[in-house]
Design an enzyme around this catalytic site. Structure first.
Site, mmCIF file in Angstrom:
data_model
loop_
_atom_site.group_PDB
_atom_site.id
_atom_site.type_symbol
_atom_site.label_atom_id
_atom_site.label_comp_id
_atom_site.label_asym_id
_atom_site.label_seq_id
_atom_site.Cartn_x
_atom_site.Cartn_y
_atom_site.Cartn_z
ATOM 1 N N ASN A 9 0.872 -1.178 0.000
ATOM 2 C CA ASN A 9 0.000 0.000 0.000
ATOM 3 C C ASN A 9 0.906 1.224 0.000
ATOM 4 O O ASN A 9 1.480 1.579 1.022
ATOM 5 C CB ASN A 9 -0.883 -0.047 1.262
ATOM 6 C CG ASN A 9 -1.684 1.223 1.459
ATOM 7 O OD1 ASN A 9 -1.785 2.050 0.556
ATOM 8 N ND2 ASN A 9 -2.245 1.386 2.653
ATOM 9 N N TRP A 10 1.009 1.860 -1.150
ATOM 10 C CA TRP A 10 1.957 2.976 -1.286
ATOM 11 C C TRP A 10 1.450 4.262 -0.651
ATOM 12 O O TRP A 10 2.186 5.231 -0.541
ATOM 13 C CB TRP A 10 2.259 3.221 -2.765
ATOM 14 C CG TRP A 10 3.054 2.139 -3.429
ATOM 15 C CD1 TRP A 10 3.351 0.892 -2.943
ATOM 16 C CD2 TRP A 10 3.670 2.203 -4.731
ATOM 17 N NE1 TRP A 10 4.102 0.189 -3.853
ATOM 18 C CE2 TRP A 10 4.307 0.967 -4.968
ATOM 19 C CE3 TRP A 10 3.722 3.179 -5.720
ATOM 20 C CZ2 TRP A 10 5.002 0.694 -6.148
ATOM 21 C CZ3 TRP A 10 4.406 2.912 -6.895
ATOM 22 C CH2 TRP A 10 5.045 1.686 -7.105
ATOM 23 N N LYS A 11 0.178 4.315 -0.317
ATOM 24 C CA LYS A 11 -0.433 5.525 0.260
ATOM 25 C C LYS A 11 -0.161 6.721 -0.657
ATOM 26 O O LYS A 11 -0.087 6.553 -1.869
ATOM 27 C CB LYS A 11 0.061 5.744 1.694
ATOM 28 C CG LYS A 11 -0.113 4.476 2.541
ATOM 29 C CD LYS A 11 0.072 4.694 4.005
ATOM 30 C CE LYS A 11 -0.090 3.364 4.731
ATOM 31 N NZ LYS A 11 -0.076 3.495 6.170
ATOM 32 N N HIS A 95 -9.448 1.205 4.928
ATOM 33 C CA HIS A 95 -8.182 1.393 5.641
ATOM 34 C C HIS A 95 -8.414 2.330 6.828
ATOM 35 O O HIS A 95 -9.213 3.264 6.744
ATOM 36 C CB HIS A 95 -7.134 1.978 4.682
ATOM 37 C CG HIS A 95 -5.762 1.981 5.269
ATOM 38 N ND1 HIS A 95 -5.354 2.929 6.168
ATOM 39 C CD2 HIS A 95 -4.736 1.116 5.122
ATOM 40 C CE1 HIS A 95 -4.103 2.653 6.538
ATOM 41 N NE2 HIS A 95 -3.707 1.564 5.913
ATOM 42 N N GLU A 97 -6.813 4.744 7.920
ATOM 43 C CA GLU A 97 -6.619 6.171 7.619
ATOM 44 C C GLU A 97 -7.884 6.757 6.999
ATOM 45 O O GLU A 97 -8.227 7.917 7.238
ATOM 46 C CB GLU A 97 -5.400 6.355 6.704
ATOM 47 C CG GLU A 97 -4.109 6.182 7.503
ATOM 48 C CD GLU A 97 -2.934 5.634 6.719
ATOM 49 O OE1 GLU A 97 -2.943 5.684 5.477
ATOM 50 O OE2 GLU A 97 -1.986 5.128 7.365
ATOM 51 N N GLU A 167 -5.313 -4.869 10.661
ATOM 52 C CA GLU A 167 -4.268 -3.861 10.864
ATOM 53 C C GLU A 167 -4.545 -3.098 12.159
ATOM 54 O O GLU A 167 -5.341 -2.141 12.162
ATOM 55 C CB GLU A 167 -4.259 -2.865 9.699
ATOM 56 C CG GLU A 167 -3.945 -3.484 8.364
ATOM 57 C CD GLU A 167 -3.424 -2.443 7.380
ATOM 58 O OE1 GLU A 167 -2.266 -2.569 6.957
ATOM 59 O OE2 GLU A 167 -4.153 -1.501 7.075
ATOM 60 N N GLY A 173 2.518 2.416 10.722
ATOM 61 C CA GLY A 173 3.471 3.509 10.543
ATOM 62 C C GLY A 173 4.174 3.927 11.807
ATOM 63 O O GLY A 173 4.822 4.977 11.853
ATOM 64 N N SER A 213 3.405 -1.922 10.304
ATOM 65 C CA SER A 213 4.863 -1.987 10.497
ATOM 66 C C SER A 213 5.457 -3.352 10.141
ATOM 67 O O SER A 213 6.364 -3.832 10.822
ATOM 68 C CB SER A 213 5.247 -1.571 11.919
ATOM 69 O OG SER A 213 4.865 -0.224 12.159
ATOM 70 N N GLY A 234 2.922 -1.071 4.234
ATOM 71 C CA GLY A 234 2.953 0.340 3.853
ATOM 72 C C GLY A 234 4.384 0.773 3.561
ATOM 73 O O GLY A 234 4.927 0.511 2.486
HETATM 74 P P1 PGA Z 1 2.907 0.446 7.565
HETATM 75 O O1 PGA Z 1 1.442 0.641 6.911
HETATM 76 O O2 PGA Z 1 3.475 -0.839 7.015
HETATM 77 O O3 PGA Z 1 3.702 1.649 7.088
HETATM 78 O O4 PGA Z 1 2.735 0.416 9.030
HETATM 79 C C1 PGA Z 1 0.579 -0.453 6.739
HETATM 80 C C2 PGA Z 1 -0.739 0.021 6.199
HETATM 81 O O5 PGA Z 1 -1.184 1.101 6.587
HETATM 82 O O6 PGA Z 1 -1.378 -0.666 5.363
#
Ligand code: PGA
Length: 250
Positions: A9-11, A95, A97, A167, A173, A213, A234
């Site tokens: 997931n590149w966001k 997600h 976010e 998640e 993150g 993470s 991510g």
């Molecule tokens: P992260 O993000 O690996 O940077 O913690 C994972 C995600 O939000 O899908």
């Protein structure tokens, strides 16, 4: 039986040029792998270019979000139909976010699930508890609600194109990750909920992947667990070498 899925997931990262560079490296690095399903979800602006680059290779293309309506007066939104048209096979939905920063409620997420499946795409439903919810011992209630609400109205047949991503919000993150035992406990719990909500064959066949993470140094322990069928990655998916190592978990 459940083919592992490692999804990036590149966001909100990577210009088209940067995305092209990363995908070129990644394609070569993982060209020999056929035992793991590999997916990347770049930002919308890079999808068309990356779809061309991924033609005929073992990496599939996903999007990070969609709108539940197929078309119409929805300024700024992108539908699952348009994502399919550009070459996406998968959409990440719900997600944390999006739930937190964009106030997306469970019923809206459920509409996106239905729209994605109607378009013939795979849907990755993300669920996860906050640190406060975990400390308040609400974790299992929260996860049950998110899972059941996200899947409301889906048939066992539609479930064949659903992946669940657990998640924990506190692990995204932050560099903090659930231990593999903690993650396994939740994954096993979620499989039990799937059994009650849909049926046992579906519960056994549905991939439940872990996110938060995930890094080269914790992927092996996570993937050694019975109910962890892959990872949603991510930060570490933005570097070809780290993502390759995660895909090559041992
Ligand atoms: P992260 O993000 O690996 O940077 O913690 C994972 C995600 O939000 O899908």
């Amino acid at each position: 039986m459940r083919k592992p899925l490692i999804a990036g997931n590149w966001k909100l990262n990577k210009t088209v040029t940067e995305a092209t560079e990363l995908v070129s490296k990644l394609k070569n690095a993982v060209a020999d792998i056929d035992t793991v399903e590999i997916m990347i979800a770049p930002p919308f602006t890079a999808l068309s270019r990356i779809a061309d680059l991924l033609q005929g290779c073992n990496i599939t293309l996903g999007a990070q979000n969609c709108y539940p309506e197929a078309c119409g007066a929805f300024t700024g939104e992108i539908s699952a139909e348009l994502l399919k048209d550009v070459g996406c096979q998968t959409v990440i939905i719900g997600h944390s976010e999006r739930r937190q920063l964009f106030n997306e409620p469970d019923n809206f997420i459920n509409r996106k699930m239905k729209a994605t499946l109607k378009a013939g795409l795979t849907a990755i439903l993300c669920i996860g508890e906050t640190l406060q919810e975990r400390e308040d011992e609400l974790m299992f209630d929260v996860l049950t609600t998110q899972l059941q609400a996200g899947l409301t109205g889906l048939t066992a047949e539609q479930m064949q194109k659903v992946v669940i991503a657990y998640e924990p919000v506190w692990a995204i993150g932050t560099g903090k990750t659930a231990s593999s035992d903690e993650a396994q406990e939740v994954h096993s719990f979620l499989r039990g909920i799937l059994q009650g909500t849909v049926d046992q064959p579906t519960a056994l066949a549905t991939r439940i992947i872990y996110g938060g993470s995930v890094k080269p140094d914790n992927i092996d322990g996570l993937m050694a667990q019975n109910d962890i069928d892959g990872a949603l990655v991510g930060g570490a998916s933005l570097k070809a070498g780290e993502f390759e190592r995660i895909i090559r978990f041992q």
